[in-house]
Design an enzyme around this catalytic site. Structure first.
Site, PDB file in Angstrom:
ATOM      1  NE  ARG A  35       1.303  11.133 -20.754  1.00 40.00           N
ATOM      2  CZ  ARG A  35       0.896  11.794 -19.678  1.00 40.00           C
ATOM      3  NH1 ARG A  35       0.303  12.961 -19.814  1.00 40.00           N
ATOM      4  NH2 ARG A  35       1.081  11.301 -18.473  1.00 40.00           N
ATOM      5  CE1 TYR A  72      -7.918   6.191 -11.239  1.00 40.81           C
ATOM      6  CE2 TYR A  72      -8.847   5.428  -9.160  1.00 40.81           C
ATOM      7  CZ  TYR A  72      -7.938   5.288 -10.192  1.00 40.81           C
ATOM      8  OH  TYR A  72      -7.061   4.226 -10.183  1.00 40.81           O
TER       9      TYR A  72
HETATM   10  N1  LIG Z   1      -0.914   2.882  -7.847  1.00 45.30           N
HETATM   11  C1  LIG Z   1      -2.093   2.710  -7.288  1.00 45.30           C
HETATM   12  O1  LIG Z   1      -2.273   2.921  -6.066  1.00 45.30           O
HETATM   13  C2  LIG Z   1      -3.237   2.218  -8.129  1.00 45.30           C
HETATM   14  C3  LIG Z   1      -4.348   1.668  -7.449  1.00 45.30           C
HETATM   15  C4  LIG Z   1      -5.410   1.206  -8.199  1.00 45.30           C
HETATM   16  C5  LIG Z   1      -5.395   1.285  -9.579  1.00 45.30           C
HETATM   17  N2  LIG Z   1      -4.307   1.847 -10.208  1.00 45.30           N
HETATM   18  C6  LIG Z   1      -4.352   1.926 -11.678  1.00 45.30           C
HETATM   19  O2  LIG Z   1      -3.211   1.284 -12.185  1.00 45.30           O
HETATM   20  C7  LIG Z   1      -2.900   1.807 -13.478  1.00 45.30           C
HETATM   21  C8  LIG Z   1      -1.397   2.064 -13.567  1.00 45.30           C
HETATM   22  O3  LIG Z   1      -1.063   3.089 -12.662  1.00 45.30           O
HETATM   23  P1  LIG Z   1       0.314   3.064 -11.856  1.00 45.30           P
HETATM   24  O4  LIG Z   1      -0.031   2.857 -10.439  1.00 45.30           O
HETATM   25  O5  LIG Z   1       1.270   2.175 -12.506  1.00 45.30           O
HETATM   26  O6  LIG Z   1       0.727   4.599 -12.006  1.00 45.30           O
HETATM   27  P2  LIG Z   1       1.947   5.271 -12.799  1.00 45.30           P
HETATM   28  O7  LIG Z   1       3.238   4.768 -12.273  1.00 45.30           O
HETATM   29  O8  LIG Z   1       1.666   6.729 -12.730  1.00 45.30           O
HETATM   30  O9  LIG Z   1       1.770   4.748 -14.287  1.00 45.30           O
HETATM   31  C9  LIG Z   1       0.760   5.237 -15.124  1.00 45.30           C
HETATM   32  C10 LIG Z   1       1.100   4.872 -16.540  1.00 45.30           C
HETATM   33  O10 LIG Z   1       0.072   5.407 -17.405  1.00 45.30           O
HETATM   34  C11 LIG Z   1       0.690   6.152 -18.420  1.00 45.30           C
HETATM   35  N3  LIG Z   1      -0.133   7.289 -18.824  1.00 45.30           N
HETATM   36  C12 LIG Z   1      -0.604   8.274 -18.026  1.00 45.30           C
HETATM   37  N4  LIG Z   1      -1.258   9.179 -18.762  1.00 45.30           N
HETATM   38  C13 LIG Z   1      -1.189   8.754 -20.051  1.00 45.30           C
HETATM   39  C14 LIG Z   1      -1.669   9.265 -21.273  1.00 45.30           C
HETATM   40  N5  LIG Z   1      -2.362  10.419 -21.338  1.00 45.30           N
HETATM   41  N6  LIG Z   1      -1.413   8.575 -22.420  1.00 45.30           N
HETATM   42  C15 LIG Z   1      -0.704   7.421 -22.369  1.00 45.30           C
HETATM   43  N7  LIG Z   1      -0.231   6.874 -21.239  1.00 45.30           N
HETATM   44  C16 LIG Z   1      -0.472   7.548 -20.090  1.00 45.30           C
HETATM   45  C17 LIG Z   1       1.998   6.663 -17.815  1.00 45.30           C
HETATM   46  O11 LIG Z   1       2.963   6.912 -18.838  1.00 45.30           O
HETATM   47  P3  LIG Z   1       3.387   8.364 -19.378  1.00 45.30           P
HETATM   48  O12 LIG Z   1       3.367   9.309 -18.235  1.00 45.30           O
HETATM   49  O13 LIG Z   1       4.733   8.105 -19.955  1.00 45.30           O
HETATM   50  O14 LIG Z   1       2.365   8.685 -20.428  1.00 45.30           O
HETATM   51  C18 LIG Z   1       2.423   5.459 -16.992  1.00 45.30           C
HETATM   52  O15 LIG Z   1       3.111   4.545 -17.790  1.00 45.30           O
HETATM   53  C19 LIG Z   1      -3.807   3.023 -13.659  1.00 45.30           C
HETATM   54  O16 LIG Z   1      -4.900   2.676 -14.452  1.00 45.30           O
HETATM   55  C20 LIG Z   1      -4.291   3.319 -12.254  1.00 45.30           C
HETATM   56  O17 LIG Z   1      -5.540   3.928 -12.265  1.00 45.30           O
HETATM   57  C21 LIG Z   1      -3.245   2.292  -9.512  1.00 45.30           C
END
Ligand SMILES: NC(=O)c1ccc[n+]([C@@H]2O[C@H](COP(=O)([O-])OP(=O)(O)OC[C@H]3O[C@@H](n4cnc5c(N)ncnc54)[C@H](OP(=O)(O)O)[C@@H]3O)[C@@H](O)[C@H]2O)c1
Length: 259
Positions: free
Chosen positions: A35, A147
């Protein structure tokens, strides 16, 4: 020219995938989807190569369609598809709104499947699809239920899709990290007063660049799942050995509110 399509490219794990693929020379054209346009513009400048920026809310049909229109008009040959856009929010069924719960399914599950389904025909031979699972995808988790269930869906989906993509020499990897130091936890705990793990539960907090390097190695080896660190691997083993009801009890003890 090697194209990488990365959703969730504006921060955290998605952004690290872009950096790692650029640094290794495995991709030199990027499609960045999320976004926040300005964050993706900053990343595009840092990458210093052609980038197509697609600002879209992928939790909505219109957002996904904006991406699909661009895809069908350009028909790129894709070397990497990384579906990193996602979020989770802690809280019980009576603490979170229906809208919030449905957005987790719309983004983490529906958008991931729609994008994978439509990008798959454009994947080049030897290409890689990386889907975001989580350490939470191996067992039901009360107060993180939608989730965790969504991530379990992605794991099963990836494991099956892998066989369908095999004749085209495209690997499918479900990346299952433990807690990673990104914007994720701030969003997951943003609802005041809801049931969530105690703050010291998020240890060890992993570095995004490090886990992304591991995930890329796993994808290149054709591995269907990548579980990050020793702690998460141990968890994975326990999830296989112990019954769900015991695992749920252990998880519940780590929650902030006694239920
Ligand atoms: N960090 C952890 O502990 C962890 C652990 C296991 C799995 N994960 C998974 O890893 C993935 C990446 O997460 P992250 O840790 O990198 O978190 P993050 O830093 O919050 O990044 C999330 C990304 O998703 C995008 N996003 C969120 N809502 C969106 C929407 N409605 N439309 C389009 N883009 C959207 C955000 O961009 P915008 O806000 O600009 O839209 C951001 O680029 C996710 O699938 C999460 O479930 C994370």
């Amino acid at each position: 020219m090697a194209v990488a399509i990365i959703t969730g490219a504006s921060s955290g794990i998605g952004r690290e995938f872009a950096r790692a693929l650029r640094a290794s020379g495995e991709a030199n054209i990027f499609w960045l989807v999320a976004r926040r346009r300005e964050k993706m513009e900053e990343l595009a400048e840092e990458l210093g190569c052609p980038c197509r920026i697609i600002p879209a809310d992928l939790a909505t049909s219109e957002g996904v369609e904006a991406f699909l229109r661009a895809l069908d008009s350009e028909k790129p040959q894709v070397r990497y598809l990384v579906n990193a856009a996602g979020f989770g929010v802690f809280g019980g069924y009576d603490e979170l709104s229906e809208t919030e719960v449905m957005r987790m399914i719309d983004l983490n599950v529906k958008a991931t499947v729609r994008i994978t389904h439509r990008v798959a025909p454009y994947m080049e031979r030897g290409g890689h699809i990386i889907e975001m699972g989580s350490g939470s995808c191996f067992t039901p988790l009360p107060y993180f239920n939608v989730y965790a269930a969504g991530k379990a869906f992605i794991l099963h989906y990836s494991k099956a899709l892998r066989y369908e993509m095999r004749p085209r020499a495209v690997s499918v990897t479900c990346f299952c990290p433990g807690w990673v130091d990104t914007g994720f936890l701030g969003i997951a705990t943003c609802e005041e007063g809801v049931t969530a793990p105690k703050p010291d539960s998020y240890k060890p907090l992993l570095r995004a660049d490090k886990v992304v390097r591991g995930a890329l190695r796993a994808a290149k080896r054709g591995r269907v799942m990548y579980v990050t660190n020793v702690y998460t691997k141990l968890q994975h083993l326990l999830f296989k050995l112990l019954p769900d009801r015991l695992l749920s009890r252990i998880w519940m003890k780590r929650l902030r509110k006694e239920k």
